[in-house]
Design an enzyme around this catalytic site. Structure first.
Site, PDB file in Angstrom:
ATOM      1  N   ASP A  72      58.836   4.282 -59.889  1.00  0.00           N
ATOM      2  CA  ASP A  72      59.173   3.880 -61.262  1.00  0.00           C
ATOM      3  C   ASP A  72      60.655   4.077 -61.567  1.00  0.00           C
ATOM      4  OD1 ASP A  72      58.425   6.618 -61.030  1.00  0.00           O
ATOM      5  OD2 ASP A  72      58.126   6.796 -63.187  1.00  0.00           O
TER       6      ASP A  72
ATOM      7  N   HIS B 230      60.097   7.301 -70.966  1.00  0.00           N
ATOM      8  CA  HIS B 230      59.286   7.597 -69.785  1.00  0.00           C
ATOM      9  C   HIS B 230      57.925   8.145 -70.219  1.00  0.00           C
ATOM     10  CE1 HIS B 230      58.166   9.738 -66.002  1.00  0.00           C
ATOM     11  NE2 HIS B 230      58.897   8.830 -65.409  1.00  0.00           N
TER      12      HIS B 230
HETATM   13 ZN   LIG Z   1      58.994   8.801 -63.277  1.00  0.00          ZN
END
Ligand SMILES: [Zn+2]
Length: 300
Positions: A67, A262
């Site tokens: 990610d 996040h």
């Molecule tokens: Zn992450």
């Protein structure tokens, strides 16, 4: 006009959702562009946000989980396809050199751009330019992770009443700025220190010294808050922060604008992150990041 702003390209941890792309953040700093943690889909998010490959001068990766880095392959190829005329420098944990190389050379393409690899192996300065110093600090995550901090050197702000008291006006104002003194009057006598701006980027870590060091005195802090406070144990076990923890760091560090991001896909209501950040006592400007949001760095 010099622009200093954060362009949010993606805000999801681990997996993208219907409303959030994998991570990705562009910091525009005057004419300079720093791309942080390009997750999968960053190339398309750049398009949607009006960010061109030409806007990128540096790429900073905190760690090699997907990610935060799967977008490197696409972004690097796009930099080459568009024949970006200037040098681009990539910073990333040195222990992930093999991941960087795989992503850089994931498929065949024609390499036309000077991409400088600048792996980070320890705390300290990773780049010094005329406009700023870029520093890295080790974080605490299951894989090696570094946060980044951009520090503008202090300048001096002229004080009109002091200039007038010394009879300095017109072209002499420029002269004393350039030369540091004029007819026995020093620049220090007619000005005060204007502290440089600071931007900090803290991603994927549990609480540790590095988090506090990066956040200290930041005008803008972009920080992960994967979890809500009820899941604090989960956060610690997986090497993450909660909204309350991130906000408490910002509060203690005197951060002016806090950007939380996040987010875990398990939560559906972003306003709860805001509520917990305020409950932790953070009183400055607060943004709960959304994809394609633009956040100006607070004025000095
Ligand atoms: Zn992450």
């Amino acid at each position: 006009m010099s622009v200093r702003e954060l362009v949010v390209l993606g805000t999801a941890s681990q997996v993208p959702t219907r409303h959030r792309n994998h991570n990705g953040y562009l910091l525009r700093w005057d004419g300079h562009g720093l791309l942080f943690d390009p997750g999968e889909g960053t190339q398309r998010q750049m398009l949607r946000a009006g960010v061109a490959a030409h806007d990128l001068n540096r790429i900073c990766v905190t760690h090699f989980h997907g990610d935060h880095s799967l977008g490197l392959a696409g972004v690097i190829q796009r930099i080459n396809l568009d024949q970006v005329p200037h040098q681009v420098t990539a910073h990333y944990p040195a222990s992930g050199q093999h991941f960087f190389e795989r992503l850089r050379y994931a498929t065949a393409y024609r390499e036309s751009v000077e991409l400088t690899e600048a792996p980070v192996a320890e705390d300290g300065r990773v780049a010094v330019t005329e406009a700023f110093t870029l520093e890295a600090r080790r974080l605490s995550h299951p894989v090696e992770s570094f946060g980044y901090r951009l520090v503008e050197p202090d300048g001096r702000r002229l004080l009109p009443e002091r200039l007038a008291a010394h009879g300095i006006k017109g072209p002499d104002v420029g002269r004393i700025q350039r030369e540091g003194a004029l007819d026995g009057v020093t620049l220090e006598e007619v000005s005060e220190v204007r502290r440089g701006q600071r931007f900090a980027f803290v991603m994927d870590t549990r609480l540790c010294d590095g988090v506090h060091a990066l956040a200290e005195g930041a005008d803008m802090l972009v920080i992960e808050s994967t979890f809500l406070d009820a899941d604090v144990r989960l956060a610690r076990d997986h090497g993450h922060l909660t909204a309350g923890q991130a906000a408490a760091v910002a509060r203690d560090a005197g951060v002016r604008h806090l950007v939380l991001t996040h987010f875990s896909q398990r939560y559906s209501d972003p306003s709860e992150f805001e509520r917990q950040a305020r409950a932790a006592g953070f009183e400055g400007e607060l943004s709960i990041a959304q994809d394609l949001m633009r956040v100006p760095v607070p004025k000095r």
